[in-house]
Design a protein around this motif. Structure first.
Motif, short mmCIF file in Angstrom:
data_model
loop_
_atom_site.label_atom_id
_atom_site.label_comp_id
_atom_site.label_asym_id
_atom_site.label_seq_id
_atom_site.Cartn_x
_atom_site.Cartn_y
_atom_site.Cartn_z
N PRO A 224 71.38 -26.74 55.89
CA PRO A 224 70.79 -27.28 54.65
C PRO A 224 71.82 -27.60 53.58
O PRO A 224 71.76 -28.67 52.95
CB PRO A 224 69.84 -26.17 54.20
N ALA A 225 72.78 -26.69 53.37
CA ALA A 225 73.81 -26.94 52.36
C ALA A 225 74.71 -28.09 52.77
O ALA A 225 75.12 -28.91 51.92
CB ALA A 225 74.63 -25.68 52.13
N GLY A 228 72.84 -31.27 52.06
CA GLY A 228 72.81 -31.56 50.64
C GLY A 228 74.12 -32.11 50.12
O GLY A 228 74.16 -33.10 49.38
N LEU A 229 75.23 -31.49 50.53
CA LEU A 229 76.54 -31.97 50.12
C LEU A 229 76.82 -33.36 50.68
O LEU A 229 77.36 -34.22 49.98
CB LEU A 229 77.62 -30.98 50.58
N ALA A 230 76.47 -33.59 51.93
CA ALA A 230 76.70 -34.90 52.54
C ALA A 230 75.91 -35.98 51.82
O ALA A 230 76.44 -37.08 51.56
CB ALA A 230 76.33 -34.85 54.02
N LEU A 231 74.67 -35.70 51.49
CA LEU A 231 73.84 -36.71 50.82
C LEU A 231 74.38 -37.02 49.43
O LEU A 231 74.48 -38.20 49.04
CB LEU A 231 72.40 -36.23 50.74
N LEU A 232 74.73 -36.00 48.66
CA LEU A 232 75.26 -36.23 47.32
C LEU A 232 76.57 -37.01 47.37
O LEU A 232 76.78 -37.93 46.57
CB LEU A 232 75.46 -34.89 46.61
N THR A 233 77.44 -36.65 48.30
CA THR A 233 78.73 -37.34 48.40
C THR A 233 78.54 -38.78 48.85
O THR A 233 79.20 -39.70 48.33
CB THR A 233 79.64 -36.60 49.39
N PHE A 234 77.66 -39.01 49.80
CA PHE A 234 77.41 -40.37 50.29
C PHE A 234 76.89 -41.26 49.17
O PHE A 234 77.36 -42.39 48.98
CB PHE A 234 76.42 -40.34 51.45
N VAL A 297 66.68 -30.74 50.05
CA VAL A 297 65.91 -29.91 49.14
C VAL A 297 66.11 -28.43 49.46
O VAL A 297 66.28 -27.60 48.56
CB VAL A 297 64.42 -30.29 49.21
N GLN A 298 66.13 -28.09 50.73
CA GLN A 298 66.32 -26.70 51.12
C GLN A 298 67.70 -26.20 50.73
O GLN A 298 67.87 -25.07 50.27
CB GLN A 298 66.10 -26.54 52.63
N GLY A 299 68.72 -27.04 50.91
CA GLY A 299 70.08 -26.65 50.57
C GLY A 299 70.28 -26.45 49.09
O GLY A 299 70.91 -25.48 48.64
N ILE A 300 69.72 -27.36 48.27
CA ILE A 300 69.87 -27.22 46.82
C ILE A 300 69.08 -26.02 46.32
O ILE A 300 69.50 -25.29 45.42
CB ILE A 300 69.40 -28.49 46.12
N ALA A 301 67.91 -25.75 46.91
CA ALA A 301 67.05 -24.68 46.43
C ALA A 301 67.62 -23.31 46.73
O ALA A 301 67.35 -22.34 46.02
CB ALA A 301 65.66 -24.81 47.06
N THR A 302 68.44 -23.18 47.77
CA THR A 302 68.93 -21.87 48.19
C THR A 302 70.40 -21.67 47.89
O THR A 302 70.93 -20.61 48.17
CB THR A 302 68.71 -21.67 49.70
N SER A 303 71.08 -22.66 47.30
CA SER A 303 72.52 -22.52 47.07
C SER A 303 72.86 -21.50 46.01
O SER A 303 73.96 -20.98 45.96
CB SER A 303 73.11 -23.89 46.67
N GLY A 304 71.92 -21.19 45.12
CA GLY A 304 72.19 -20.21 44.06
C GLY A 304 71.61 -18.84 44.35
O GLY A 304 71.68 -17.97 43.48
N MET A 305 71.07 -18.62 45.53
CA MET A 305 70.44 -17.34 45.85
C MET A 305 71.40 -16.46 46.65
O MET A 305 72.20 -16.95 47.44
CB MET A 305 69.16 -17.57 46.65
N LYS A 306 71.31 -15.19 46.44
CA LYS A 306 72.13 -14.24 47.21
C LYS A 306 71.23 -13.10 47.66
O LYS A 306 70.58 -12.49 46.82
CB LYS A 306 73.27 -13.71 46.35
#
Length: 306
Positions: A224-225, A228-234, A297-306
């Motif tokens: 997921p992350a 998300g990174l690939a889509l934003l960079t593209f 959406v899954q990658g952005i939603a969970t990137s700040g969770m620990k």
């Protein structure tokens, strides 16, 4: 004195409770709370629909303008239904400029830079998240703080370096400058922190190296992350204008964003063709986003969770 006869309760043998007693009293506030929650949801959805419609208005205007004549694009008030639909704009644009070449250049740069940023960002993030070395947190903070530095502050030094290396007017200059990104490292590190350290420790006990843990364990768990990174960079690379404008001077190397400048003249601009080219340039981004929106959406939603 007359008293009403109440039916007896079959279970207790006593008189049945009159209607409108404690049960109705308790259900009244509950019903009002449910109605309030329902009204709140309706108002929230109405606000979200209105906000989405406001965001989509420019795209609707671009789409409608792409099938107009130049003189009808900037009319006031906006003419949402053209008097004459110029569908041939989508065929003429391919002959007016080498649009296929520009799209190919944009696609090559976007795919290459996206792949490199995902590779370097995920690899550096693994070092900051799953390995321990002196000064790790301070180095990460210093690296991430470069996000706050505006690009205009180091634009001239970068150009001087590329010029002295003889890389101006080549795709390699853009690839080297954008192959690394602090935002990608930050995004991937935040996601790596959600992966339990016990998994990495168990892999080390089994004899896996750090490269093996990153490639065989951490990366498969980070789809997921990565998406998300690939889509934003593209998207950022595809829409980039200033980078290609500064480093690419040959018309054969131009991206689609630079190619649309050919419809902007000194005294007049072909606004309909600009809108037509913009619609064509948005289609690849739309396809990429629709293909990876679930992971994004899954990658952005969970990137700040620990």
């Amino acid at each position: 004195m007359n008293t009403s006869v109440l039916p007896k309760d079959s279970t207790t043998g006593g008189a049945a409770r009159p209607l409108g007693g404690d049960g109705a009293g308790r259900s009244g506030p509950a019903a009002r709370r449910r109605a309030a929650r329902l009204l709140g949801r309706v108002l929230l959805h109405a606000a979200l629909i209105a906000l989405a419609a406001a965001i989509l208005v420019p795209f609707a205007w671009m789409l409608v303008s792409s099938v107009k004549r130049d003189n009808d694009v900037l009319t006031v008030p906006i003419q949402w239904i053209p008097e004459e639909f110029r569908w041939d704009n989508f065929t003429h644009i391919w002959t007016r400029i080498p649009l296929l070449t520009y799209l190919g250049n944009s696609l090559f740069l976007s795919v290459t830079i996206t792949g490199l940023q995902v590779l370097t960002g995920s690899f550096a993030a693994y070092g900051f998240a799953k390995t321990r070395f002196p000064g790790r947190d301070a180095l990460f903070l210093a690296y991430v703080s470069t996000i706050a530095v505006p690009w205009q502050a180091y634009m001239v030094p970068q150009y001087i370096i590329m010029e002295r290396l003889g890389l101006v007017n080549t795709r390699l200059s853009l690839i080297l400058l954008q192959a690394f990104g602090a935002f990608g490292v930050f995004l991937m590190r935040q996601y790596y922190l959600t992966i339990p350290d016990e998994i990495s420790e168990a892999a080390r006990l089994d004899g896996l190296s750090e490269y093996g843990i990153w490639a065989r364990i951490v990366l498969p768990l980070s789809k997921p992350a990565l998406a998300g990174l690939a889509l934003l960079t593209f998207v950022n690379t595809w829409n980039d204008y200033m980078g290609p404008f500064i480093y690419l001077t040959d018309n054969e190397l131009w991206t689609v964003q630079l190619g649309l400048r050919q419809f902007v003249g000194v005294y007049d601009s072909q606004y309909a063709m600009i809108m037509t080219g913009s619609v064509v340039s948005v289609l690849p981004i739309l396809v990429v986003f629709l293909a990876g929106q679930r992971y994004f959406v899954q990658g952005i939603a969970t990137s700040g969770m620990k």
